[in-house]
Design a protein around this motif. Structure first.
Motif: not given
Length: 400
Positions: A38-67
């Protein structure tokens, strides 16, 4: 894992593309679940897992940065996820979902951490930290029923991931032991060959020295040629001995003596051609015919051609093979090439060991040479090696 172990580039690329595609589809599913609220962007905790923590952890999992190493990636992913979980507990907002992309990324890290060739204590510690991080994800919703149900699902998923990681770790341990055994066997075989060849040289030196002692009073003019022969044999022996470093031999192994290399290769090629419908030919350049070849190089070249032709019979039955021997300066170059088999070959007799080429590489590199093997554009296969014919000048000078 052993990064020197041969891998299939096409399969590795396909796995990477499949992983990126899976994470992308999971992210799209996260977005679809978020937009159904009903209010997807009402509270930050609603969209942070989708647009912040999820993509960040996916990028880390894929090996970025390589070092960054795997431990650093685990610490980064755990910190990001637990930080958002703590925020959700403090904010006490009602969420519909805690993030599928973030969950998949953490579970994949569980598999990586469990399968990593670390000491058991480090692997257990990283796995436990990731497991706790995954199990507290349902707390973000703020419902006891959701936590119980989500915890059950996460426990089952964790058990599967840990089992997969343990299986990979066990398989990798077995492979490393097999690689070690093959290398050790090849080193012992090389040590036996070199030991017997050196013993052959030393026997000749002793005989010639005794002959010089016998005739020194009656025919002193014949002593100098004998001494020159002894000096040459001693140099050949030192050249072989410098390659024999910290290796052992079995006392009950039968002695080996080098023969004429071209005759040996001709016999191998003839035996290969007479073994079936495959044809093989031997090409020897003029430089290779006139170049003196040391006994340890002689034995190694024979072993290489023998193993390569055996692989042709097992993996490319009916293919035409060419053995080429060439000398270029201080290097002896050996190439065994075969065409594509006329028909598809199933599983070879004895299975697919995969360690024959590893043994050849170990033998050639023990002689300070280089080794390579791989497919050809037309569907065939090529094994090539370059072996030094003599000891470098500075090494010879330092050993005198």
């Amino acid at each position: 894992m052993d990064r020197n172990y041969p891998r299939i580039p096409a399969a590795t690329g396909l796995i990477a593309i499949s992983g990126v595609a899976a994470f992308t589809l999971t992210w799209l599913a996260d977005i679809a679940i978020l937009l159904q609220g009903s209010a997807p962007f009402g509270a930050p905790t609603n969209w942070l897992p989708v647009f912040v923590t999820g993509p960040l952890i996916a990028v880390i999992t894929l090996g970025v940065p390589r070092s960054a190493g795997l431990v650093a990636r685990v610490v980064g992913a755990v910190t990001i996820s637990l930080g958002l979980t703590a925020w959700c507990l403090i904010d006490a907002a009602e969420l519909q979902w805690w993030g599928a992309l973030e969950t998949c990324g953490l579970l994949y890290l569980v598999v990586r951490a469990t399968a990593a060739p670390w000491r058991p204590a480090r692997a257990v510690a990283c796995t436990l930290v990731l497991a706790v991080t995954v199990l507290v994800l349902p707390l973000r919703i703020g419902s006891w029923d959701a936590f119980v149900g989500g915890g059950y699902v996460m426990t089952v998923a964790l058990a599967i991931c840990v089992a997969v990681g343990c299986a990979i770790r066990s398989q990798e341990a077995r492979r490393e032991r097999a690689v070690h055994d093959v290398r050790q066997t090849e080193r012992l075989a090389l040590a036996r060959d070199l030991h017997d060849l050196i013993a052959h040289h030393m026997s000749g030196i002793i005989v010639q020295a005794n002959a010089a002692l016998t005739i020194q009073a009656t025919a002193p003019e014949k002593v100098e040629p004998i001494l020159r022969t002894i000096a040459g044999s001693g140099s050949d022996t030192l050249e072989s001995m410098r390659r024999l470093v910290r290796v052992l031999r079995e006392d009950n192994h039968p002695a080996l003596r080098p023969g004429d290399l071209l005759t040996e290769l001709g016999d191998l090629v003839s035996a290969h051609s007479s073994a079936g419908d495959a044809l093989a030919r031997l090409e020897v350049t003029a430089a290779a015919r006139t170049t003196p070849i040391g006994p340890e190089v002689d034995v190694s070249v024979e072993r290489l051609v023998q193993e390569a032709l055996t692989n042709v019979r097992r993996h490319a039955a009916g293919a035409r093979a060419t053995v080429r021997l060439d000398a270029d300066g201080d290097w002896l170059r050996v190439t065994v090439t075969n065409t594509a088999p006329p028909h598809k070959v199933g599983v070879p007799a004895g299975g697919r060991g995969g360690f024959g080429l590893l043994g050849l590489r170990e033998r050639v590199e023990a002689l300070d040479g280089s080794f390579g093997a791989g497919p050809l554009p037309h569907g065939g296969w090529q094994v090539e090696a370059a072996i030094p014919l003599s000891v470098p000048t500075e090494v010879s000078a330092s050993g005198r």
